[in-house]
Design a protein around this motif. Structure first.
Motif, PDB file in Angstrom:
ATOM      1  N   LEU A 261      -7.084  -3.373   5.216  1.00  0.00           N
ATOM      2  CA  LEU A 261      -6.254  -2.741   4.196  1.00  0.00           C
ATOM      3  C   LEU A 261      -5.085  -3.647   3.835  1.00  0.00           C
ATOM      4  O   LEU A 261      -4.640  -4.459   4.648  1.00  0.00           O
ATOM      5  N   THR A 262      -4.592  -3.486   2.616  1.00  0.00           N
ATOM      6  CA  THR A 262      -3.468  -4.300   2.167  1.00  0.00           C
ATOM      7  C   THR A 262      -2.466  -3.456   1.382  1.00  0.00           C
ATOM      8  O   THR A 262      -2.805  -2.367   0.888  1.00  0.00           O
ATOM      9  N   GLY A 263      -1.246  -3.966   1.285  1.00  0.00           N
ATOM     10  CA  GLY A 263      -0.231  -3.361   0.432  1.00  0.00           C
ATOM     11  C   GLY A 263       0.145  -1.942   0.816  1.00  0.00           C
ATOM     12  O   GLY A 263       0.138  -1.546   1.984  1.00  0.00           O
ATOM     13  N   ALA A 264       0.444  -1.164  -0.231  1.00  0.00           N
ATOM     14  CA  ALA A 264       0.898   0.218  -0.037  1.00  0.00           C
ATOM     15  C   ALA A 264      -0.184   1.083   0.608  1.00  0.00           C
ATOM     16  O   ALA A 264       0.123   1.993   1.376  1.00  0.00           O
ATOM     17  N   LYS A 265      -1.449   0.800   0.293  1.00  0.00           N
ATOM     18  CA  LYS A 265      -2.543   1.580   0.864  1.00  0.00           C
ATOM     19  C   LYS A 265      -2.573   1.417   2.384  1.00  0.00           C
ATOM     20  O   LYS A 265      -2.790   2.400   3.109  1.00  0.00           O
ATOM     21  N   LYS A 266      -2.339   0.207   2.851  1.00  0.00           N
ATOM     22  CA  LYS A 266      -2.331  -0.023   4.296  1.00  0.00           C
ATOM     23  C   LYS A 266      -1.206   0.757   4.948  1.00  0.00           C
ATOM     24  O   LYS A 266      -1.415   1.416   5.979  1.00  0.00           O
ATOM     25  N   TYR A 267      -0.014   0.705   4.369  1.00  0.00           N
ATOM     26  CA  TYR A 267       1.130   1.425   4.940  1.00  0.00           C
ATOM     27  C   TYR A 267       0.852   2.924   4.965  1.00  0.00           C
ATOM     28  O   TYR A 267       1.078   3.585   5.982  1.00  0.00           O
ATOM     29  N   LEU A 268       0.346   3.471   3.852  1.00  0.00           N
ATOM     30  CA  LEU A 268       0.069   4.902   3.764  1.00  0.00           C
ATOM     31  C   LEU A 268      -0.978   5.323   4.783  1.00  0.00           C
ATOM     32  O   LEU A 268      -0.800   6.314   5.507  1.00  0.00           O
ATOM     33  N   TYR A 269      -2.077   4.585   4.846  1.00  0.00           N
ATOM     34  CA  TYR A 269      -3.167   4.957   5.740  1.00  0.00           C
ATOM     35  C   TYR A 269      -2.769   4.823   7.208  1.00  0.00           C
ATOM     36  O   TYR A 269      -3.186   5.640   8.047  1.00  0.00           O
ATOM     37  N   MET A 270      -1.990   3.821   7.545  1.00  0.00           N
ATOM     38  CA  MET A 270      -1.559   3.646   8.925  1.00  0.00           C
ATOM     39  C   MET A 270      -0.619   4.776   9.344  1.00  0.00           C
ATOM     40  O   MET A 270      -0.677   5.249  10.484  1.00  0.00           O
ATOM     41  N   VAL A 271       0.245   5.224   8.419  1.00  0.00           N
ATOM     42  CA  VAL A 271       1.140   6.341   8.713  1.00  0.00           C
ATOM     43  C   VAL A 271       0.334   7.623   8.892  1.00  0.00           C
ATOM     44  O   VAL A 271       0.532   8.370   9.851  1.00  0.00           O
TER      45      VAL A 271
END
Length: 325
Positions: A261-271
């Motif tokens: 995952l990259t960018g905002a999607k990575k941050y959202l999914y990890m949270v």
């Protein structure tokens, strides 16, 4: 507020829902044992070797059943209070709405936790009875301290689900609509949790890591009919080797989570992968195979406490402004 809580508990323990929950817990316990020991609840031995008949995974996985029970029980219980105008009468008698909301949360959460505890105890008792003729076979392979920590972590995740369901039901009011909405939201969150986890840790990545760690010998470790392998190592040595490999896999999983995952999607999914109750289970059940509690539990518990507090604040604010029919 204490008298309000006492009255609510008294009503709950007299309700048919309470006893029905115990019947459901018996069914869950029997299903757990059934999945482990088979139709006849019989443990098969081969040349004196005890296989892995410990109930650790199913014993921890039953939290998923409790999450669903919360989605069904809470709207029925609270919805009946609205339909019987119990909540309306409390408000008219001068009871603070915030106290009413928090009382419903406390009673509903403790009811679901009682269900979970009774299910766990019954499962352990039945499993112990089944294994009583095998003195060297333990019911659980995970150390007691770790299993207790796992159960405490799941209890906090379950409380989050209860708080959210109380928020929905107290905001809606209607029992029928509350049941429909709660079950619908449950399946939406269940689907979302599975999607998030598969994006954070894809199945093919899991398989690659497992194959890399176990290598060609995975089958020989699991297939006790492989006589040459059994002649090379004792059963205890095989178990210790498997244990170390499982720990290696868990650590590798943590290292690669979200790497695609990259960018905002990575941050959202990890949270989301950390805060969604079902994802906390997905991320920690891997460690059960390694016979220990996930090192992420302290973080998960902190998240659960914060999310529960936020839900309760939002719920009280909404209920304070709700018009009662």
């Amino acid at each position: 507020m204490i008298s309000l809580i006492k009255a609510e508990y008294k009503r709950f323990f007299k309700s048919i829902i309470f006893y029905f929950m115990f019947i459901v817990s018996i069914g869950v316990s029997v299903t757990v044992i059934q999945n482990i020991y088979g139709v006849n609840w019989d443990v098969v031995l081969d040349d004196g070797f005890y296989f892995s008949f410990c109930i650790d995974f199913q014993f921890t996985a039953n939290i998923l059943v409790s999450i669903f029970v919360a989605a069904v029980f809470i709207p029925i219980f609270i919805g009946r209070e609205f339909s019987d105008r119990v909540i309306n009468n409390k408000v008219l008698s001068g009871v603070k709405r915030s106290h009413i909301f928090l009382t419903e949360f406390i009673v509903c959460s403790s009811a679901v936790l009682i269900f979970q505890t009774f299910t766990d105890v019954l499962t352990l008792v039945v499993a112990k009875i089944v294994l009583s003729r095998f003195p060297n076979q333990h019911v659980l392979s995970t150390p007691l301290a770790d299993m207790l920590f796992i159960k405490i972590g799941y209890a906090f995740a379950l409380i989050v689900c209860c708080a959210f369901n109380v928020l929905l039901c107290m905001s809606i009011g209607s029992r029928r609509i509350s049941i429909i909405v709660s079950i619908l939201v449950y399946f939406i969150f269940h689907s979302a949790s599975s999607q998030v986890y598969s994006e954070v840790l894809p199945v093919d990545v899991q398989m690659d890591i497992s194959n890399e760690v176990f290598g060609w010998s995975q089958k020989s470790y699991l297939d006790t009919a492989d006589e040459p392998e059994r002649q090379q190592k004792t059963y205890q040595e095989i178990q210790e080797d498997l244990h170390l490999k499982e720990i290696t896999i868990c650590n590798r999983y943590n290292e690669v989570k979200g790497e695609r995952l990259t960018g905002a999607k990575k941050y959202l999914y990890m949270v989301l992968n950390d805060i969604l109750p079902e994802n906390q289970f997905y991320n920690s059940y891997e460690w059960v195979a390694a016979d220990q509690a996930s090192p992420s539990f302290p973080r998960y518990i902190m998240y659960d406490l914060i999310i529960t507090a936020i839900i309760l604040v939002i719920g009280v604010l909404i209920f304070e402004r709700k018009e009662l029919n």
